[in-house]
Design a protein around this motif. Structure first.
Motif, mmCIF file in Angstrom:
data_model
loop_
_atom_site.group_PDB
_atom_site.id
_atom_site.type_symbol
_atom_site.label_atom_id
_atom_site.label_comp_id
_atom_site.label_asym_id
_atom_site.label_seq_id
_atom_site.Cartn_x
_atom_site.Cartn_y
_atom_site.Cartn_z
ATOM 1 N N GLY A 194 0.858 -1.082 0.040
ATOM 2 C CA GLY A 194 -0.042 -0.057 0.004
ATOM 3 C C GLY A 194 0.741 1.127 0.002
ATOM 4 O O GLY A 194 2.148 1.190 -0.151
ATOM 5 N N LYS A 195 0.170 2.346 0.189
ATOM 6 C CA LYS A 195 0.907 3.650 0.191
ATOM 7 C C LYS A 195 1.686 3.882 1.228
ATOM 8 O O LYS A 195 1.263 3.460 2.495
ATOM 9 N N LEU A 196 2.898 4.425 0.926
ATOM 10 C CA LEU A 196 3.778 4.544 2.316
ATOM 11 C C LEU A 196 3.487 5.646 2.858
ATOM 12 O O LEU A 196 2.863 6.788 2.319
ATOM 13 N N THR A 197 3.694 5.851 4.188
ATOM 14 C CA THR A 197 3.648 7.294 5.017
ATOM 15 C C THR A 197 4.911 7.897 4.741
ATOM 16 O O THR A 197 5.987 7.616 4.061
ATOM 17 N N ALA A 198 4.923 9.382 5.170
ATOM 18 C CA ALA A 198 5.849 10.128 4.816
ATOM 19 C C ALA A 198 7.004 9.726 5.544
ATOM 20 O O ALA A 198 8.264 9.744 4.871
ATOM 21 N N GLU A 199 7.037 9.161 6.637
ATOM 22 C CA GLU A 199 8.330 8.825 7.415
ATOM 23 C C GLU A 199 8.718 7.503 6.634
ATOM 24 O O GLU A 199 9.868 7.197 6.387
ATOM 25 N N GLU A 200 7.983 6.505 6.012
ATOM 26 C CA GLU A 200 8.345 5.534 5.366
ATOM 27 C C GLU A 200 8.880 5.823 3.999
ATOM 28 O O GLU A 200 9.888 5.224 3.419
ATOM 29 N N PHE A 201 8.324 6.753 3.376
ATOM 30 C CA PHE A 201 8.844 7.291 2.061
ATOM 31 C C PHE A 201 10.327 7.885 2.310
ATOM 32 O O PHE A 201 11.204 7.491 1.302
ATOM 33 N N GLU A 202 10.516 8.549 3.209
ATOM 34 C CA GLU A 202 12.141 9.051 3.578
ATOM 35 C C GLU A 202 12.770 7.922 3.790
ATOM 36 O O GLU A 202 14.068 7.956 3.287
ATOM 37 N N HIS A 203 12.427 6.963 4.280
ATOM 38 C CA HIS A 203 13.439 5.605 4.597
ATOM 39 C C HIS A 203 13.505 5.063 3.456
ATOM 40 O O HIS A 203 14.660 4.770 2.944
ATOM 41 N N MET A 204 12.316 4.791 2.364
ATOM 42 C CA MET A 204 12.933 4.441 0.963
ATOM 43 C C MET A 204 13.588 5.022 0.368
ATOM 44 O O MET A 204 14.588 4.314 -0.543
ATOM 45 N N LYS A 205 13.631 6.384 0.287
ATOM 46 C CA LYS A 205 14.517 7.175 -0.344
ATOM 47 C C LYS A 205 16.124 6.846 0.035
ATOM 48 O O LYS A 205 16.890 7.301 -0.871
ATOM 49 N N LEU A 206 16.248 6.326 1.284
ATOM 50 C CA LEU A 206 17.577 6.229 1.552
ATOM 51 C C LEU A 206 18.336 4.926 0.642
ATOM 52 O O LEU A 206 19.488 4.876 0.670
ATOM 53 N N HIS A 207 17.367 4.470 0.042
ATOM 54 C CA HIS A 207 18.124 3.298 -0.892
ATOM 55 C C HIS A 207 19.179 4.047 -1.903
ATOM 56 O O HIS A 207 19.967 3.245 -2.043
ATOM 57 N N GLN A 208 18.845 5.050 -2.152
ATOM 58 C CA GLN A 208 19.649 5.844 -3.075
ATOM 59 C C GLN A 208 21.085 6.342 -2.552
ATOM 60 O O GLN A 208 22.248 6.444 -3.021
ATOM 61 N N VAL A 209 21.016 6.652 -1.277
ATOM 62 C CA VAL A 209 22.140 7.090 -0.261
ATOM 63 C C VAL A 209 22.974 5.628 -0.273
ATOM 64 O O VAL A 209 24.258 5.580 -0.230
ATOM 65 N N TYR A 210 22.299 4.526 0.164
ATOM 66 C CA TYR A 210 23.038 3.402 0.497
ATOM 67 C C TYR A 210 23.487 2.733 -1.065
ATOM 68 O O TYR A 210 24.688 2.235 -1.123
ATOM 69 N N GLY A 211 22.841 3.203 -2.195
ATOM 70 C CA GLY A 211 23.445 2.802 -3.415
ATOM 71 C C GLY A 211 24.614 3.443 -3.934
ATOM 72 O O GLY A 211 25.310 3.022 -4.464
ATOM 73 N N GLN A 212 24.583 4.833 -3.448
ATOM 74 C CA GLN A 212 25.905 5.581 -3.659
ATOM 75 C C GLN A 212 26.987 4.849 -3.141
ATOM 76 O O GLN A 212 28.120 4.838 -3.713
ATOM 77 N N ASP A 213 27.018 4.642 -1.764
ATOM 78 C CA ASP A 213 28.139 3.622 -1.097
ATOM 79 C C ASP A 213 28.471 2.585 -2.049
ATOM 80 O O ASP A 213 29.719 2.310 -1.889
ATOM 81 N N ILE A 214 27.452 1.821 -2.151
ATOM 82 C CA ILE A 214 27.687 0.525 -2.979
ATOM 83 C C ILE A 214 28.502 0.737 -4.221
ATOM 84 O O ILE A 214 29.459 0.174 -4.602
ATOM 85 N N ILE A 215 27.669 1.652 -5.160
ATOM 86 C CA ILE A 215 28.205 1.687 -6.440
ATOM 87 C C ILE A 215 29.516 2.370 -6.317
ATOM 88 O O ILE A 215 30.579 1.884 -7.248
ATOM 89 N N HIS A 216 30.098 3.208 -5.704
ATOM 90 C CA HIS A 216 31.420 3.791 -5.588
ATOM 91 C C HIS A 216 32.397 2.554 -5.127
ATOM 92 O O HIS A 216 33.751 3.061 -5.545
ATOM 93 N N GLY A 217 31.955 1.395 -4.650
ATOM 94 C CA GLY A 217 33.062 0.585 -4.449
ATOM 95 C C GLY A 217 33.038 -0.640 -5.575
ATOM 96 O O GLY A 217 33.799 -1.566 -5.380
ATOM 97 N N VAL A 218 32.226 -0.390 -6.648
ATOM 98 C CA VAL A 218 32.207 -1.388 -7.585
ATOM 99 C C VAL A 218 33.420 -1.346 -8.407
ATOM 100 O O VAL A 218 33.594 -0.156 -9.017
ATOM 101 N N ARG A 219 33.858 -2.270 -8.874
ATOM 102 C CA ARG A 219 35.069 -2.405 -9.933
ATOM 103 C C ARG A 219 34.809 -2.417 -11.157
ATOM 104 O O ARG A 219 33.948 -3.267 -11.632
ATOM 105 N N GLY A 220 35.360 -1.705 -11.964
ATOM 106 C CA GLY A 220 35.408 -1.670 -13.459
ATOM 107 C C GLY A 220 33.899 -0.916 -14.047
ATOM 108 O O GLY A 220 33.490 -1.409 -15.075
ATOM 109 N N LEU A 221 33.012 -0.432 -13.071
ATOM 110 C CA LEU A 221 31.904 0.309 -13.740
ATOM 111 C C LEU A 221 32.061 1.584 -14.363
ATOM 112 O O LEU A 221 32.841 2.348 -13.833
ATOM 113 N N SER A 222 31.332 1.463 -15.473
ATOM 114 C CA SER A 222 31.534 2.681 -16.377
ATOM 115 C C SER A 222 30.844 3.950 -15.885
ATOM 116 O O SER A 222 29.781 3.998 -15.189
#
Length: 405
Positions: free
Chosen positions: A217-245
């Motif tokens: 179902g629809k996320l609450t405002a707090e849940e949506f802010e938590h969901m948006k963190l996936h891109q923050v986590y993603g930045q940390d992960i992506i910067h450690g990937v070897r050979g990514l263009s």
């Protein structure tokens, strides 16, 4: 045994080089197409030589631009082309490659992609580094299928499961980005980077709370802010990937950015968003809108296009959205439609010159509520027309078996 591939030239095995797209190999004056595909390394050429292959057929248009071709004169002993198909058989759109073989290859690729995506998510969840080499070969094969027959790819990817949404979404975004990039005439290296970026674009979601990630179902405002963190986590992960263009990085990190700067995670504005970043936003939203979830049915492409256009020009690039609509078509390959005579079918082959008149694989009648003889109807030469898109859930029968040729 198959015959000389159309629009291909014959060259000696000694003149074959990496980057060339092989459409057939000749052995004892018989031509076999089972090895069709782009030559990615020298070892593949050596294997052909070891098997005493003397000649190969290559398609210049599908080969890399830096390849040098030395065509030779056709041997008179090659067997002639077979007789034309019996006129009593159902007519199909002319294809250079068998749809059945291409769909089989596409199905294998998508199955591999889901396994690959799951493995990548598991690796990330366990805080282990990602390595692009894991995805490299798969991306090469995906591009080959998309360049030869993107319709086959979309027929397979149209079959979705709401129970494995994250995997399905990642694979579909990769396929759609390659198709979109092909439509924009991007080079093969960029297409490959789009594929890699697409399949790992949501990798940060492994760090999101499952209760939020899978909430029906629809996320609450707090849940949506938590969901948006996936891109923050993603930045940390992506910067450690070897050979990514850089292209793959932009796909991963920019698919939630908006032209007016209100997106996340970095609030980038129009002048900071390259074309591939803008493309990834369009494709990500489109696939999310058209997907079935446990709490909603996917909308039709036409409905999704309206929403995409409503998000321009503040959030999405209007010109690119129009190009994406032209690329996908109002009735995308793999979607279900109802015709003016009540028959229901799968959009089987696209028609670039007349997008509203594709080839339809008819198998059911809504008018009579029963299966009908399977026929391939080319609307370009027919008085019938599409009256509406059909949701798989609204159909009283299972359409899945009819996606096989």
């Amino acid at each position: 045994m198959l015959y000389k591939p159309e629009e291909s030239i014959k060259i000696a095995i000694e003149d074959l080089s990496t980057g060339m797209f092989v459409t057939g190999i000749e052995n004892s004056k018989r031509i076999n197409l089972s090895n069709a595909g782009r030559v990615s390394n020298q070892s593949g050429i050596e294997r052909l030589k070891t098997n005493d292959i003397k000649y190969v057929y290559v398609d210049q248009s599908l080969s890399e631009t830096n390849c040098v071709f030395k065509p030779i004169t056709e041997d008179p002993g090659v067997e002639p082309a077979p007789a034309t198909q019996d006129s009593t058989e159902p007519k199909r759109a002319p294809r250079r490659y068998s749809r059945a073989s291409q769909q089989k290859k596409a199905k294998k690729l998508i199955k591999e992609a889901k396994t690959l995506a799951q493995r990548l998510l598991n690796v990330t969840f366990n805080s282990q580094p990602l390595d692009v080499e894991e995805i490299d070969d798969w991306a090469d094969e995906l591009i080959e299928v998309a360049l030869v027959d993107s319709d086959a790819l979309h027929c397979v990817s149209a079959l979705r499961s709401k129970d494995s949404y994250l995997l399905e979404h990642s694979v579909n975004v990769a396929c759609l980005l390659v198709t979109f990039g092909k439509h924009l005439k991007m080079d093969s290296e960029t297409l490959k980077s789009l594929a890699i970026g697409g399949i790992i674009h949501d990798v940060g979601k492994v760090k999101v709370d499952d209760k939020v990630l899978h909430k029906p179902g629809k996320l609450t405002a707090e849940e949506f802010e938590h969901m948006k963190l996936h891109q923050v986590y993603g930045q940390d992960i992506i910067h450690g990937v070897r050979g990514l263009s850089s292209v793959s990085r932009d796909v991963c990190l920019m698919h939630h950015e908006k032209l007016d700067g209100t997106g996340y995670p970095n609030g980038l504005r129009e002048d900071q968003l390259p074309t591939v970043g803008r493309m990834s936003s369009i494709v990500d939203i489109y696939d999310a809108l058209t997907a079935d979830r446990c709490y909603k049915s996917g909308m039709s492409s036409a409905e999704a296009f309206k929403i995409l256009l409503s998000l321009t020009p503040d959030h999405l690039d209007r010109e690119l959205v129009y190009k994406f609509i032209n690329c996908i078509g109002m009735y995308p390959v793999g979607s279900l439609v109802e015709l003016s005579d009540g028959r229901v079918g799968i959009v089987w082959t696209s028609n670039q010159s007349e997008p509203l008149k594709p080839v339809i694989k008819c198998f059911y009648s809504n008018k009579y509520q029963r299966y009908v003889e399977v026929t391939y109807l080319d609307l370009k030469g027919s008085s019938h027309k599409i009256v509406k898109a059909v949701s798989p859930k609204s159909l009283k029968v299972d359409s899945a078996p009819f996606y096989e040729e």
